[in-house]
Design an enzyme around this catalytic site. Structure first.
Site, PDB file in Angstrom:
ATOM      1  N   TYR A 246      12.566  -2.661   9.643  1.00 24.44           N
ATOM      2  CA  TYR A 246      11.258  -2.068   9.333  1.00 24.44           C
ATOM      3  C   TYR A 246      11.283  -0.554   9.594  1.00 24.44           C
ATOM      4  O   TYR A 246      10.857   0.249   8.759  1.00 24.44           O
ATOM      5  CB  TYR A 246      10.173  -2.745  10.174  1.00 24.44           C
ATOM      6  CG  TYR A 246       8.763  -2.327   9.817  1.00 24.44           C
ATOM      7  CD1 TYR A 246       8.094  -2.913   8.758  1.00 24.44           C
ATOM      8  CD2 TYR A 246       8.090  -1.346  10.550  1.00 24.44           C
ATOM      9  CE1 TYR A 246       6.792  -2.537   8.431  1.00 24.44           C
ATOM     10  CE2 TYR A 246       6.804  -0.960  10.231  1.00 24.44           C
ATOM     11  CZ  TYR A 246       6.158  -1.567   9.167  1.00 24.44           C
ATOM     12  OH  TYR A 246       4.871  -1.186   8.839  1.00 24.44           O
TER      13      TYR A 246
ATOM     14  N   SER B 121       4.456   4.454   7.929  1.00 24.91           N
ATOM     15  CA  SER B 121       4.092   3.762   9.178  1.00 24.91           C
ATOM     16  C   SER B 121       4.281   4.734  10.340  1.00 24.91           C
ATOM     17  O   SER B 121       4.912   5.784  10.182  1.00 24.91           O
ATOM     18  CB  SER B 121       5.024   2.563   9.354  1.00 24.91           C
ATOM     19  OG  SER B 121       4.995   2.076  10.682  1.00 24.91           O
TER      20      SER B 121
HETATM   21  P1  NAP Z   1      -0.323  -7.740   5.433  1.00 22.46           P
HETATM   22  O1  NAP Z   1      -1.709  -8.039   5.847  1.00 22.46           O
HETATM   23  O2  NAP Z   1       0.806  -8.553   5.991  1.00 22.46           O
HETATM   24  O3  NAP Z   1      -0.235  -7.723   3.849  1.00 22.46           O
HETATM   25  C1  NAP Z   1       0.974  -7.498   3.192  1.00 22.46           C
HETATM   26  C2  NAP Z   1       0.750  -7.491   1.703  1.00 22.46           C
HETATM   27  O4  NAP Z   1       2.027  -7.330   1.073  1.00 22.46           O
HETATM   28  C3  NAP Z   1       0.155  -8.788   1.203  1.00 22.46           C
HETATM   29  O5  NAP Z   1      -0.746  -8.542   0.162  1.00 22.46           O
HETATM   30  C4  NAP Z   1       1.376  -9.525   0.688  1.00 22.46           C
HETATM   31  O6  NAP Z   1       1.022 -10.384  -0.372  1.00 22.46           O
HETATM   32  C5  NAP Z   1       2.231  -8.387   0.156  1.00 22.46           C
HETATM   33  N1  NAP Z   1       3.623  -8.773   0.097  1.00 22.46           N
HETATM   34  C6  NAP Z   1       4.455  -9.027   1.121  1.00 22.46           C
HETATM   35  N2  NAP Z   1       5.653  -9.439   0.660  1.00 22.46           N
HETATM   36  C7  NAP Z   1       5.563  -9.443  -0.697  1.00 22.46           C
HETATM   37  C8  NAP Z   1       6.456  -9.799  -1.737  1.00 22.46           C
HETATM   38  N3  NAP Z   1       7.693 -10.233  -1.497  1.00 22.46           N
HETATM   39  N4  NAP Z   1       6.018  -9.688  -3.005  1.00 22.46           N
HETATM   40  C9  NAP Z   1       4.769  -9.266  -3.287  1.00 22.46           C
HETATM   41  N5  NAP Z   1       3.871  -8.920  -2.336  1.00 22.46           N
HETATM   42  C10 NAP Z   1       4.277  -9.017  -1.057  1.00 22.46           C
HETATM   43  O7  NAP Z   1       0.081  -6.236   5.800  1.00 22.46           O
HETATM   44  P2  NAP Z   1      -0.808  -4.927   5.928  1.00 22.46           P
HETATM   45  O8  NAP Z   1      -1.013  -4.648   7.363  1.00 22.46           O
HETATM   46  O9  NAP Z   1      -1.952  -4.949   5.007  1.00 22.46           O
HETATM   47  O10 NAP Z   1       0.291  -3.865   5.469  1.00 22.46           O
HETATM   48  C11 NAP Z   1       0.284  -3.238   4.225  1.00 22.46           C
HETATM   49  C12 NAP Z   1       1.308  -2.124   4.279  1.00 22.46           C
HETATM   50  O11 NAP Z   1       0.977  -1.236   5.327  1.00 22.46           O
HETATM   51  C13 NAP Z   1       2.729  -2.596   4.572  1.00 22.46           C
HETATM   52  O12 NAP Z   1       3.647  -1.804   3.853  1.00 22.46           O
HETATM   53  C14 NAP Z   1       2.859  -2.361   6.054  1.00 22.46           C
HETATM   54  O13 NAP Z   1       4.186  -2.204   6.464  1.00 22.46           O
HETATM   55  C15 NAP Z   1       2.072  -1.085   6.192  1.00 22.46           C
HETATM   56  N6  NAP Z   1       1.573  -0.796   7.538  1.00 22.46           N
HETATM   57  C16 NAP Z   1       0.726  -1.629   8.179  1.00 22.46           C
HETATM   58  C17 NAP Z   1       0.282  -1.294   9.451  1.00 22.46           C
HETATM   59  C18 NAP Z   1      -0.673  -2.141  10.230  1.00 22.46           C
HETATM   60  O14 NAP Z   1      -0.938  -1.814  11.380  1.00 22.46           O
HETATM   61  N7  NAP Z   1      -1.220  -3.201   9.700  1.00 22.46           N
HETATM   62  C19 NAP Z   1       0.718  -0.114  10.051  1.00 22.46           C
HETATM   63  C20 NAP Z   1       1.581   0.713   9.358  1.00 22.46           C
HETATM   64  C21 NAP Z   1       2.002   0.361   8.107  1.00 22.46           C
HETATM   65  P3  NAP Z   1       1.537 -11.908  -0.532  1.00 22.46           P
HETATM   66  O15 NAP Z   1       1.864 -12.429   0.812  1.00 22.46           O
HETATM   67  O16 NAP Z   1       0.381 -12.566  -1.208  1.00 22.46           O
HETATM   68  O17 NAP Z   1       2.720 -11.776  -1.438  1.00 22.46           O
END
Ligand code: NAP
Length: 252
Positions: free
Chosen positions: A157, A144
């Site tokens: 985080y 991140s």
């Molecule tokens: P998101 O839309 O909130 O999706 C998160 C994913 O993680 C979902 O598929 C969710 O599936 C899964 N997840 C969460 N808790 C879980 C658990 N206990 N067991 C199994 N699966 C779990 O987030 P995103 O933005 O796509 O983020 C994906 C990754 O990128 C994360 O690591 C996040 O920190 C990182 N990231 C995101 C951003 C951004 O701007 N969006 C920036 C930097 C880093 P379920 O809810 O179906 O379990």
């Protein structure tokens, strides 16, 4: 040259494939030829459709990564369906926001468990399988901007994502000799559920947008190229590095 990026016949486990960046990376890996096992607590139907539309196979694995309990099953279901594993994308992640003065132990543990602890133990299990197969393999972690910056109101985080970069380097050091590449992708500000609260705060949204040299927030599609690169032979000599896909955020 393009053959180096071809993932035909490869098998990828993608955690957090039910939505957002995980769904985007599952689609990209499939478009490069990989079969995908998508892991999440809820349905991965949308990712499954995108993978199948790309012409490869999709396996949904329902699992809660807040503990290490499902680690063994994730691997065994993958091997049962596809017979092998080549790529692990540790993408599942959560965020909790509160002032550090009031930050709860639960918000600390919940985030650290999904973002760092299970990431490590799933990587360990899959790496052992890479060694057993004698094939090597590719592990891609999700970092991140808060792997580099402190952030605000995100104590667990920031700690977890800073840990992801360090752990990526450590695992790369230990596992390079087995032909395993461990690298990470650091997404910038991307339009997903994870950033919904941030985007609904219009002032914060504009403030962030104004600092992104590319002039737009990122999308799940933006991660596809980096994910395929790090999953493919094209990155065979890259170990322990984190690629920022951030529209230039870190360059400012
Ligand atoms: P998101 O839309 O909130 O999706 C998160 C994913 O993680 C979902 O598929 C969710 O599936 C899964 N997840 C969460 N808790 C879980 C658990 N206990 N067991 C199994 N699966 C779990 O987030 P995103 O933005 O796509 O983020 C994906 C990754 O990128 C994360 O690591 C996040 O920190 C990182 N990231 C995101 C951003 C951004 O701007 N969006 C920036 C930097 C880093 P379920 O809810 O179906 O379990």
């Amino acid at each position: 040259m393009l053959d180096l990026f071809d993932l035909t016949g490869k098998v990828a486990i993608v955690t957090g494939a039910s939505t957002g960046l995980g769904e985007g990376m599952a689609k990209a890996l499939a478009q490069a030829g990989a079969n995908v096992a998508g892991v999440a607590r809820t349905s991965c139907e949308s990712a499954g459709k995108k993978v199948e539309d790309a012409g490869t196979r999709f396996l949904e694995i329902r699992a809660d990564l807040s503990s290490t309990e499902p680690v063994e099953r994730i691997l065994s279901e993958t091997l049962k369906a596809f017979g092998r594993v080549d790529i692990l994308v540790n993408n599942a992640g959560i965020i909790r926001r509160a002032d550090a003065l009031e930050f709860s132990e639960k918000d600390w543990d919940d985030v650290m468990n999904v973002n760092l602890k299970t990431l490590f133990f799933l990587s360990q299990r899959v790496a052992n399988e890479f060694v057993r197969q004698g094939t090597g393999g590719k592990i891609i972690n999700t970092a991140s901007m808060l792997s580099y910056q402190g952030g605000i109101r995100t104590a667990s985080y920031t700690s977890s994502k800073s840990g992801v970069i360090g752990l990526t380097r450590l695992l790369a050091n230990e596992w390079a000799k087995y032909g395993i590449n461990v690298n990470a992708i650091a997404p910038g500000y991307m339009v997903t559920n994870n950033t919904k609260a941030l985007r609904e705060d219009k002032a914060r949204y504009e403030e962030i947008l104004g600092r992104i040299p590319a002039g737009r927030w990122g999308t799940p599609e933006d991660l596809g190229g980096a994910a395929v690169f790090l999953a493919s032979r094209a990155s065979d000599y890259i170990h322990g590095f984190t690629i920022a896909v951030d529209g230039g955020w870190l360059a400012r």
